[in-house]
Design an enzyme around this catalytic site. Sequence first.
Site, mmCIF file in Angstrom:
data_model
loop_
_atom_site.group_PDB
_atom_site.id
_atom_site.type_symbol
_atom_site.label_atom_id
_atom_site.label_comp_id
_atom_site.label_asym_id
_atom_site.label_seq_id
_atom_site.Cartn_x
_atom_site.Cartn_y
_atom_site.Cartn_z
ATOM 1 N N HIS A 37 36.469 9.150 -19.820
ATOM 2 C CA HIS A 37 37.332 9.756 -20.841
ATOM 3 C C HIS A 37 36.519 10.151 -22.075
ATOM 4 O O HIS A 37 36.747 11.199 -22.670
ATOM 5 C CB HIS A 37 38.425 8.770 -21.291
ATOM 6 N N SER A 185 36.520 5.140 -12.730
ATOM 7 C CA SER A 185 37.981 5.204 -12.686
ATOM 8 C C SER A 185 38.564 3.937 -13.295
ATOM 9 O O SER A 185 37.998 2.849 -13.119
ATOM 10 C CB SER A 185 38.457 5.316 -11.237
#
Length: 277
Positions: A37, A185
């Site tokens: 992110h 993830s």
Amino acid sequence: MQIAKKLSEIREILSDLEKNNSKINLIPTMGNIHEGHLSLLKEANKFEGINVVSVFINPTQFNDIKDFENYPNTFDQDVNLLSKNNCEIIFAPNIHEMYPNGLETKKTIFEYRDILCDAFRPGHFDGVTTVVNLLLDIIKPSNVFFGEKDFQQLKIVEKLIIQNKLKANLVKCSSIRGLNGMSLSSRYTKLSMKEKTQFDKCAQIIDKNLLDLINSFDIKILENIKKELQSIGISTIDYCEVREESNLEISKTNIHSRLFVAFYVNKIRIIDNFVLY
Ligand code: PAF
């Protein structure tokens, strides 16, 4: 950094920004912020505008309620990390704010369907397109950032933006990989030590066969990957396929193609894709 939890709050902040003609960069997330992110935020910094990160664990994209309930929720940690990484606004609505009329989804995108994850997670992409459409409608960003890890999601969102004539420019960002070569993830934080070891072994198998696929393409290599994963105890392999990037059709060469894999390490679903050229 400002945090808006209500629609009224984010609307007020956005209307002030509009008065100054500020552009918005949106990074949609389900929280549990990691390097992947943050790489989207770094990419956003290359564009003019205010960085907004949405943090919303979207219930409608989980086809299994247990998966939804177990999804890592680390909001305080996320706020801390985002505040240090050029995020200017967090939009973190609750379910009622996002879905005031109940958890409804619509199937609006018909391309890239019935294959890859869509074949194994019915309704998942309808939940994704519903929430992305809502977020784009609320935030009205100039740029929206998506990672290539969820490549089918990226293609479907690209179609959504074109089909609905949305103004956002879709910025596609390369996957950020861990030491074992697999894309990061949020789900992987749930792996136990034993499962991590098994995951690393899977990564080695994929890595070795990937080199073979790149050097001399042979469809039989896909069978090798599956057999080798099974030999170390991976019993559920959703898919292991080579597909073209442009249309996600099955490919018989490595030109403009990627290897797509999805399998389970115990209860954790692993998905990834790898460029073959
Ligand atoms: O990729 C994700 O994290 C989610 O699918 C998204 C795009 C934030 C929608 O909930």
